[in-house]
Design a protein around this motif. Structure first.
Motif, PDB file in Angstrom:
ATOM      1  N   CYS A  36      -1.073  18.264  -3.173  1.00  0.00           N
ATOM      2  CA  CYS A  36      -0.091  19.258  -3.703  1.00  0.00           C
ATOM      3  C   CYS A  36      -0.088  19.758  -5.145  1.00  0.00           C
ATOM      4  O   CYS A  36      -0.126  20.671  -5.748  1.00  0.00           O
ATOM      5  N   ASP A  37      -0.559  18.606  -5.946  1.00  0.00           N
ATOM      6  CA  ASP A  37      -0.929  18.904  -7.133  1.00  0.00           C
ATOM      7  C   ASP A  37      -2.025  20.086  -7.476  1.00  0.00           C
ATOM      8  O   ASP A  37      -2.042  20.715  -8.463  1.00  0.00           O
ATOM      9  N   GLU A  38      -3.239  19.795  -6.427  1.00  0.00           N
ATOM     10  CA  GLU A  38      -4.170  20.718  -6.543  1.00  0.00           C
ATOM     11  C   GLU A  38      -3.881  22.009  -6.383  1.00  0.00           C
ATOM     12  O   GLU A  38      -4.159  22.972  -6.845  1.00  0.00           O
ATOM     13  N   LEU A  39      -2.903  22.184  -5.174  1.00  0.00           N
ATOM     14  CA  LEU A  39      -2.506  23.652  -4.934  1.00  0.00           C
ATOM     15  C   LEU A  39      -1.330  24.156  -5.666  1.00  0.00           C
ATOM     16  O   LEU A  39      -1.045  25.101  -5.455  1.00  0.00           O
ATOM     17  N   GLY A  40      -0.781  23.296  -6.307  1.00  0.00           N
ATOM     18  CA  GLY A  40       0.647  23.881  -7.130  1.00  0.00           C
ATOM     19  C   GLY A  40       1.669  23.939  -6.156  1.00  0.00           C
ATOM     20  O   GLY A  40       2.658  24.857  -6.294  1.00  0.00           O
ATOM     21  N   ILE A  41       2.043  23.151  -5.269  1.00  0.00           N
ATOM     22  CA  ILE A  41       3.147  23.247  -4.326  1.00  0.00           C
ATOM     23  C   ILE A  41       3.959  21.902  -4.544  1.00  0.00           C
ATOM     24  O   ILE A  41       3.472  20.866  -4.938  1.00  0.00           O
ATOM     25  N   ASN A  42       5.108  22.066  -4.271  1.00  0.00           N
ATOM     26  CA  ASN A  42       6.002  21.032  -4.229  1.00  0.00           C
ATOM     27  C   ASN A  42       5.530  19.755  -3.176  1.00  0.00           C
ATOM     28  O   ASN A  42       5.313  20.017  -1.880  1.00  0.00           O
ATOM     29  N   LEU A  43       5.768  18.503  -3.638  1.00  0.00           N
ATOM     30  CA  LEU A  43       5.652  17.414  -2.804  1.00  0.00           C
ATOM     31  C   LEU A  43       7.210  17.067  -2.356  1.00  0.00           C
ATOM     32  O   LEU A  43       7.893  16.665  -3.059  1.00  0.00           O
ATOM     33  N   LEU A  44       7.711  17.591  -1.102  1.00  0.00           N
ATOM     34  CA  LEU A  44       9.195  17.459  -0.731  1.00  0.00           C
ATOM     35  C   LEU A  44       9.632  16.121  -0.475  1.00  0.00           C
ATOM     36  O   LEU A  44      10.587  15.784  -0.661  1.00  0.00           O
ATOM     37  N   GLY A  45       8.806  15.378   0.123  1.00  0.00           N
ATOM     38  CA  GLY A  45       9.177  14.138   0.508  1.00  0.00           C
ATOM     39  C   GLY A  45       8.103  13.081   0.977  1.00  0.00           C
ATOM     40  O   GLY A  45       7.070  13.705   1.225  1.00  0.00           O
ATOM     41  N   ASP A  46       8.321  11.762   0.972  1.00  0.00           N
ATOM     42  CA  ASP A  46       7.365  10.683   1.497  1.00  0.00           C
ATOM     43  C   ASP A  46       7.874   9.928   2.380  1.00  0.00           C
ATOM     44  O   ASP A  46       8.987   9.252   2.221  1.00  0.00           O
ATOM     45  N   VAL A  47       7.361   9.693   3.835  1.00  0.00           N
ATOM     46  CA  VAL A  47       8.089   9.097   4.614  1.00  0.00           C
ATOM     47  C   VAL A  47       6.930   7.948   4.854  1.00  0.00           C
ATOM     48  O   VAL A  47       5.865   8.101   5.452  1.00  0.00           O
ATOM     49  N   PRO A  48       7.452   6.671   4.878  1.00  0.00           N
ATOM     50  CA  PRO A  48       6.240   5.693   5.459  1.00  0.00           C
ATOM     51  C   PRO A  48       6.093   5.539   6.675  1.00  0.00           C
ATOM     52  O   PRO A  48       7.013   5.883   7.516  1.00  0.00           O
ATOM     53  N   LEU A  49       4.836   4.890   7.014  1.00  0.00           N
ATOM     54  CA  LEU A  49       4.725   4.505   8.473  1.00  0.00           C
ATOM     55  C   LEU A  49       5.538   3.223   8.945  1.00  0.00           C
ATOM     56  O   LEU A  49       5.416   2.109   8.308  1.00  0.00           O
ATOM     57  N   HIS A  50       6.425   3.284   9.964  1.00  0.00           N
ATOM     58  CA  HIS A  50       6.926   2.119  10.213  1.00  0.00           C
ATOM     59  C   HIS A  50       7.210   2.333  11.797  1.00  0.00           C
ATOM     60  O   HIS A  50       7.513   3.310  12.542  1.00  0.00           O
ATOM     61  N   ALA A  51       7.055   1.105  12.426  1.00  0.00           N
ATOM     62  CA  ALA A  51       7.037   1.133  13.919  1.00  0.00           C
ATOM     63  C   ALA A  51       8.232   1.479  14.521  1.00  0.00           C
ATOM     64  O   ALA A  51       8.428   2.179  15.563  1.00  0.00           O
ATOM     65  N   ARG A  52       9.284   1.405  13.666  1.00  0.00           N
ATOM     66  CA  ARG A  52      10.805   1.727  14.207  1.00  0.00           C
ATOM     67  C   ARG A  52      11.028   3.366  14.440  1.00  0.00           C
ATOM     68  O   ARG A  52      11.581   3.702  15.485  1.00  0.00           O
ATOM     69  N   ILE A  53      10.426   4.019  13.578  1.00  0.00           N
ATOM     70  CA  ILE A  53      10.536   5.660  13.648  1.00  0.00           C
ATOM     71  C   ILE A  53       9.798   5.900  15.064  1.00  0.00           C
ATOM     72  O   ILE A  53      10.750   6.584  15.491  1.00  0.00           O
ATOM     73  N   CYS A  54       8.750   5.375  15.564  1.00  0.00           N
ATOM     74  CA  CYS A  54       8.211   5.841  16.687  1.00  0.00           C
ATOM     75  C   CYS A  54       9.094   5.445  17.766  1.00  0.00           C
ATOM     76  O   CYS A  54       9.354   5.927  18.758  1.00  0.00           O
ATOM     77  N   HIS A  55       9.335   4.079  17.814  1.00  0.00           N
ATOM     78  CA  HIS A  55      10.078   3.303  18.797  1.00  0.00           C
ATOM     79  C   HIS A  55      11.572   4.100  18.949  1.00  0.00           C
ATOM     80  O   HIS A  55      11.888   4.319  20.072  1.00  0.00           O
ATOM     81  N   ASP A  56      11.971   4.430  18.146  1.00  0.00           N
ATOM     82  CA  ASP A  56      13.398   5.112  18.216  1.00  0.00           C
ATOM     83  C   ASP A  56      13.299   6.348  18.716  1.00  0.00           C
ATOM     84  O   ASP A  56      14.159   6.900  19.683  1.00  0.00           O
ATOM     85  N   ALA A  57      12.207   7.213  18.180  1.00  0.00           N
ATOM     86  CA  ALA A  57      12.017   8.465  18.684  1.00  0.00           C
ATOM     87  C   ALA A  57      11.720   8.570  20.231  1.00  0.00           C
ATOM     88  O   ALA A  57      12.188   9.419  20.889  1.00  0.00           O
ATOM     89  N   ASP A  58      10.795   7.566  20.757  1.00  0.00           N
ATOM     90  CA  ASP A  58      10.430   7.517  22.121  1.00  0.00           C
ATOM     91  C   ASP A  58      11.786   7.158  22.945  1.00  0.00           C
ATOM     92  O   ASP A  58      11.882   7.771  23.894  1.00  0.00           O
ATOM     93  N   ALA A  59      12.698   6.517  22.463  1.00  0.00           N
ATOM     94  CA  ALA A  59      14.032   6.208  23.075  1.00  0.00           C
ATOM     95  C   ALA A  59      14.736   7.278  23.073  1.00  0.00           C
ATOM     96  O   ALA A  59      16.014   7.348  23.763  1.00  0.00           O
TER      97      ALA A  59
END
Lengths: 318, 283
Positions: free
Chosen positions: B229-252
């Motif tokens: 983003c710094d290189e291309l001059g665009i905004n970093l809108l957000g950062d989402v960490p890797l968490h097993a629950r995100i996938c687990h809940d999505a699957d459900a």
């Protein structure tokens, strides 16, 4: 016809994006090569050609011969005698010199002007490109041709299967390996891919479940970051062979992105084999020296692939 | 009742007057829909659908009337993520598809129109037609925002969408991995080529924190998206960490923002939606 001296053609498919098709294709190619076979890799993912990056030959250019394009070599065959580098000195091989067959690859990535260029093509152009890749590349004599595909079941896949069914003989078409991750949305896309293979008469060699768990290098706790078990259940449900589960190995990512030989914390044992430990910090040069195929043998995924490829070979060359 | 067929019965070919001199489609607005944002990435498997769905749910919680359109013809994930698998949409009196509802979000996907295990082995032209139907033949209620969950790649679907409707902007999702970024950059390039504003990038699956020992691992690399983003001059809108629950809940079928609304992952998605809303001028 450029495919006539290719003994076996294997497709690597997945309905879902980002499951690791290119990763698996690369590792299958390296493992087959380490078993002494001559291997070619065709990257038919036109909008996201990753294979050159995996093999570390992104900046190479494709050469043309009167009969067509010459695939870009990754490494030459090595038959066990000492290897030398260009000036005749014994090459630093990181202590890992192994016998391996030749490996070459072809991808749209080599033909793009700038690596960041978007290839925004509609179907007919993609179809034409796939046909050209199959007919105009001088593969020569190969034991195995692996074809890495984009996700889905679109123009590239249809034209690939159509052209192969026309140009290749039934004996040449070994079949397809399907890659998935354990999570539900991958499984549901992969089921479509399996049905696509059945509809088009492509033999399914097996399903590989990738990214099945991450083992914390600090405490060895395995966390299922992309859920668990879906691949095996699906393989049983669809009556297709389940080839195995692969964990996430950050060392493999590091090998591809930085070219560094994989090292693991002291005491790591995978599949009964003690892995290379990082008892002392190697210099950058020592860590990155050697061919990719040699450094790959130090990776924890290699024994797993070795097993899977042995299984595959017994099916394809009984 | 058999599912409505995707083509002829509902599809009304556009009259010739609606194409411009070069034969390219004219951009049309979607009836009842305010702004349209595409969640995209040329790379597969970086979390576009997961991010798009959680964004939509976060928007719903903010009081925005929201819809989500799954434009991935080959691998539609929205039915699974919203627990709407196997459901069939009805038609309104004008023969247009009525979107299904889950957790306060209106949704439409080709996954509702085609049996789940059937491959959609279509060439480009059929994909274009189906895309047109999904864009213009859905009877949305009045919506402040419509999120498009885009498929991977830079081909027919992306072209058809950017040529047929006015997009308020595009959000590019990527993991920090170099391989993913190289393709994400093509996604950015594509939108620049067709004149769609880039709202920014989302760094997904950034850091993994072992639930057992608390150690941090940057499995897919460190901060790759931030640096790009710094290189291309665009905004970093957000950062989402890797968490097993995100996938687990999505699957459900109960995504993070609904399954664990007070958790840190849901907060990350809510922050992301706020950043997107601010950039496009949503209340």
């Amino acid at each position: 016809m450029s495919l006539k001296d290719v003994k076996h053609i294997v497709l690597v498919l997945s309905g879902k994006g980002g499951v690791g098709k290119s990763s698996v294709t690369t590792q299958l190619a390296l493992t087959l090569s380490l078993k002494g076979h001559s291997v070619g890799v065709l990257d038919v993912d036109l909008t996201g050609p990753s294979i050159p990056r995996f093999f570390g030959i992104e900046n190479e250019k494709v050469r043309q011969a009167p009969g067509g394009w010459i695939p870009v070599p990754v490494h030459a065959a090595q038959n066990g005698h000492g290897r030398t580098n260009g000036n005749g000195d014994a090459a630093h091989t990181n202590g890992l010199a192994k016998v391996h067959g030749s490996l070459a690859c072809m991808s749209l990535g080599f033909l793009l002007g700038d690596r960041g260029d978007a290839v925004v093509w509609r179907g007919p152009k993609k179809t034409a490109m796939v046909r050209q890749f199959l007919s105009d590349v001088l593969w020569g004599s190969l034991d195995y041709l692996l074809i890495d595909t984009p996700p889905g079941t679109s123009d590239e896949h249809i034209s690939l299967v159509e052209t192969l069914l026309k140009e290749a003989t039934l004996e040449q078409m070994a079949g397809a390996v399907i890659v998935t991750t354990p999570q539900a949305i991958s499984i549901s896309d992969v089921k479509k891919e399996i049905n696509f293979c059945r509809k088009t008469g492509v033999n399914i060699l097996g399903v590989i479940e990738n990214m099945a768990g991450f083992v914390c290098p600090n405490c060895s706790e395995c966390t299922n970051v992309f859920s668990k078990g879906g691949g095996q259940v699906m393989a049983q449900e669809f009556d297709v062979p389940f080839m195995g589960s692969l964990p996430i190995d950050p060392m493999f990512i590091r090998l591809i992105e930085e070219g560094k030989k994989p090292v693991y914390p002291e005491g790591t044992v995978i599949d009964g084999q003690a892995m290379q430990t990082n008892g002392h910090a190697d210099s950058d040069e020592a860590e990155t020296a050697g061919l990719l195929v040699e450094k790959y043998t130090a990776c924890s995924l290699y024994p797993l692939f070795d097993g899977m490829v042995t299984q595959l070979l017994s099916k394809i060359e009984p | 009742m058999a599912p409505p067929s995707v083509l002829p019965a509902c599809f009304t070919p556009r009259p010739a007057t609606e194409t411009n001199v070069l034969g390219l489609p004219e951009k049309r607005p979607i009836t009842n829909v305010g702004k349209v944002v595409a969640v995209s990435s040329a790379k597969g498997g970086v979390g576009k659908s997961t991010v798009a769905v959680n964004l939509a749910l976060a928007a719903a919680r903010q009081g925005i009337t929201i819809g989500i359109l799954d434009t991935d013809i080959y691998g539609p994930s929205i039915p699974t993520l919203l627990n709407l698998e196997g459901m069939e949409p009805d038609l309104d009196p004008n023969n247009r598809l009525l979107p299904l509802t889950a957790y306060g979000v209106k949704a439409m996907s080709i996954g509702f129109l085609i049996p789940q295990d059937s491959p959609v082995a279509w060439r480009g032209l059929m994909v274009q037609k189906a895309m047109n139907q999904l864009l213009f033949e859905v009877s949305w209620p009045k919506l402040d925002l419509l999120i498009l969950d885009m498929p991977p790649g830079t081909g027919d679907v992306q072209l058809t969408i950017t040529q047929s409707i006015e997009l308020a902007g595009a959000v590019i999702v990527s993991t920090p991995q170099d391989l993913a970024l190289r393709d994400a950059v093509r996604g950015v390039d594509l939108f620049k080529k067709v004149g769609v504003p880039i709202l920014g990038m989302v760094q997904n699956m950034s850091t993994f924190t072992c639930t057992n020992c608390g150690h941090h691992h940057d499995i897919f690399g460190l901060d790759g998206v931030r640096k790009k983003c710094d290189e291309l001059g665009i905004n970093l809108l957000g950062d989402v960490p890797l968490h097993a629950r995100i996938c687990h809940d999505a699957d459900a079928g109960k995504p993070t923002v609904v399954a664990d609304p007070d958790g840190p992952q849901a907060q990350a998605f809510r922050d992301l939606m706020e950043a997107v809303g601010e950039t496009i001028g949503l209340p």
